[in-house]
Every structure is written in C-alpha cells, then in structure tokens.
Scaffold this active site. Structure first.
Site, short mmCIF file in Angstrom:
data_model
loop_
_atom_site.label_atom_id
_atom_site.label_comp_id
_atom_site.label_asym_id
_atom_site.label_seq_id
_atom_site.Cartn_x
_atom_site.Cartn_y
_atom_site.Cartn_z
N LYS A 1 46.52 34.57 50.86
CA LYS A 1 45.06 34.53 50.69
C LYS A 1 44.69 34.20 49.24
CE LYS A 1 43.75 39.20 49.49
NZ LYS A 1 42.61 40.01 49.28
N LYS B 1 42.30 37.11 43.19
CA LYS B 1 42.05 37.12 41.74
C LYS B 1 43.33 37.30 40.96
CE LYS B 1 38.16 40.13 42.54
NZ LYS B 1 38.68 41.37 43.11
N LYS C 1 51.09 44.41 48.09
CA LYS C 1 50.77 44.60 46.66
C LYS C 1 51.87 45.32 45.91
CE LYS C 1 45.88 43.82 46.46
NZ LYS C 1 44.58 44.18 45.96
#
Ligand code: AQP
Length: 334
Positions: free
Chosen positions: A198, A201, A114
């Site tokens: 993956k 959102k 991230k």
C-alpha cells in the site's frame, strides 16, 4: 449532539499525508461532515508506537491539522483535535487492554507487517495499538468509522472488544458496535513502485507516493516513473488483475476522473501506458496541487491551527469525560 450516527476517525501525524490517505480516508471525512456529527483526531499517541523525533512530531501534528482543513474539513462543523490532549483515550485504552485478548491481537496482520522479521524488538505500544484504536472510537460511542481497507481488521477487533465489554459488565448495547465506512473503489491505493504494497508515509522512496504537498513537477515525475507494464493497456479486468501496478494507476484514474473502472478500461484499452500517465498526471495536478497550496498557506499561521486544536479538545473532552464517568461506573472504579 445527534445520538443516531456519530463518526470518528483518526490519522497519524507521521509525515506528509498522501494520495492514499486522501482517497482512502480524508475525502470521506469531508463528505460525512455534511451528513452527521463527526470527530476527527490527529492520533499522536499512535504515531509514537514507532520512534518519532519530538520536534518533527510537533511539526507533523500541525501539518496534519492543516491537511484536514485544506482538504475541506470545517472546524465549525467537525471536532478536530489531537489524541494526547484528551487523556480519556489512554485511560480507556488501559481498561480495554484488560478486556481484549492476546489471541485477538496475535491475529493482527498490520503488526506483523510493521514489526517486520524481528518482532521481539517492536514496541509493546505497536502490539497493543489496536486496543488504543478501539478506545479512540468507543470513548465517544462512535457508530461509524471512515477508514481505508487496511484498517478493516482493527475495526473488527474494536467490535469484538465492545461486544465483550458489554457482555462482561452486563450492559447490553452500552457500547455501539462501530461500523467501518470503506470507500468502494479505491479502498487501498497501492505504492507507485510496487503494486502489492500500500502507498504509505513511511515507505523510504518518495517516488512510491503522491504527497498532498507535491508540486506539479513532482507529480509529473512520479507518475512518469511509476511502474506499469511493457504491453499495451488490456481490455479486461481479469488480465489487469495480474498486473497490480497497472491496475493501481487505472484505479486512481477512475477515482479522480469520477468514472467507473469499466468505463476507464474501455477508454484506455489498446493505448500505451504513457498516454494514461499523461492524463493521470494532469488530473492529479488539478486535484492535489490546490490542496498543497492551501496547506502551505495554513502553515503560515500556526496560532490559528493551535486554536483549532484547542477548541476541538474542549469539545472532545466534554463528551469523553461524560462517557468515562459511566465507563468507570460499569467497571467498578471509584
Ligand atoms: N494506501 C492507502 N490507501 C487507502 N487508504 C489508506 N490509508 C492509509 N494508507 C492508505 C488510510 O488513511 C487513514 C490514516 O492512516 P494513518 O496515517 O493513520 O495510518 P496508516 O494506515 O499506517 O498510513 P500510512 O501512510 O501507512 O502511515 P505510516 O507509513 O506512518 O504507517 C486510515 O484510514 C488508513 O486506512
């Protein structure tokens, strides 16, 4: 509350929930509420580890509650609330920041993913996010945590923190060591555009995911455009493992059709991917669009959703405060 098995899990209000959240987490949440005591949290404090527009965040919290209820969570059976409304999460997170080790956090792969290439610019919150997750779980002394496979490493860290706390403060078994409940077949639903990432959102392309609020036309378009393979569907898993996008579509089909992957491979081998895609779109439409419609309906009555959160907060706070009294005592805080 039943002391034997207590389930806790959370979902971030960072936008439309998708098929990954549904198959990896929400479906399990619903099954578990008929078996034991469950606490489900909209983890807004986790969401702000990356910048969230304040108005969007408020909207997303209610949308997440609506998604919980629309997929089958019953506020009379499960405790449903938002994390920031129970201040014990932050308090325990601070205590656990002092128990957890920098070396442990340095191993967390989700932070690396991230934060991207410029880690210096990531928020401190994003770095210590797994300690807050440990606090979420341990605040209720939860024993089981239904999550997708991407959260396994964070769960292991929660266990390490619980164990170190029990040892440091000489209180064997004070915190139970929480166990992950990871779905066997589709523990990780992958992006429709890149089978090595993956479904998420925050992925820029909406074509990478099926949202719970997608309409039938969107689902057809997205499945049609999903990356697959130029050859026909192979007859064995070994070959499929070299084709992550194709395997992802077959995995989703297997889960939604409730047939084993082996059976699905037998059914589909030698056929074109367009055949699989047509059947998959049909199944997804019948499973997902009723949920989307229910979300829309629930969002029409915001005060009802706020009431669910208020009631859940009262119940969660009651347990949290009881446990916090003992935690403060163990640590020596007066
Ligand atoms: N693709 C996935 N496959 C299986 N399970 C998944 N989960 C998320 N994506 C998949 C599971 O859903 C639960 C809630 O996740 P979250 O929204 O709190 O955080 P996340 O894992 O970071 O999800 P996203 O979609 O990737 O959110 P963003 O893009 O905002 O970071 C967890 O149990 C998770 O395992």
């Amino acid at each position: 509350m039943n002391k034997k098995k207590l389930v806790f899990s959370g979902i971030q209000p960072t936008g439309n929930l998708h098929l990954g959240n549904y198959l990896g987490a929400l479906k399990n949440f619903v099954t578990l509420q008929d078996e034991t005591d469950c606490i489900y949290c909209v983890v807004d404090l986790h969401a702000i580890t990356t910048f969230q527009n304040p108005n969007e965040l408020k909207k997303n919290v209610l949308e997440t509650v609506a998604s919980f209820v629309a997929t089958g969570l019953n506020p009379d059976k499960s405790i449903i609330f938002n994390q920031s409304s129970v201040t014990g999460h932050s308090e325990l997170a601070w205590i656990l920041n002092c128990v957890s080790r920098i070396g442990w956090l340095n191993r967390m792969t989700q932070f690396k993913d991230k934060a991207g290439s410029d880690k210096e610019k990531a928020s401190v919150g994003l770095y210590i996010y797994p300690n807050l997750m440990a606090a979420d779980i341990l605040l209720y002394k939860a024993t089981h945590v239904p999550v997708g496979a991407d959260q396994k490493q964070h769960l292991e860290l929660s266990r390490d923190i619980a164990q170190k706390f029990n040892k440091d403060f000489n209180c064997k078994d004070f915190f139970p060591l929480p166990e992950p409940l990871i779905p066997k077949n589709v523990s990780r639903v992958m992006s429709l555009r890149d089978g090595t990432k993956k479904m998420s959102k925050s992925e820029e392309s909406d074509y990478s995911r099926i949202n719970l609020r997608d309409e039938a036309d969107d689902i057809i378009k997205k499945v049609k455009k999903a990356k697959s393979d130029s050859e026909q569907i192979p007859d064995n898993l070994k070959v499929l493992e070299q084709k992550p996008e194709a395997l992802n579509l077959l995995n989703i089909y297997s889960e939604i059709s409730k047939n084993s992957l082996d059976k699905v491979i037998k059914e589909m081998s030698g056929k074109e991917y367009s055949h699989l895609k047509t059947k998959l779109a049909e199944l997804l439409i019948s499973e997902i669009t009723p949920i989307g419609k229910e979300i829309e309906k629930l969002l029409g009555d915001k005060s009802h959703l706020q009431q669910i959160l208020k009631k859940g907060t009262e119940k969660a706070n009651f347990i949290a405060e009881e446990n916090l009294k003992n935690i403060r005592e163990k640590v020596g805080l007066i």
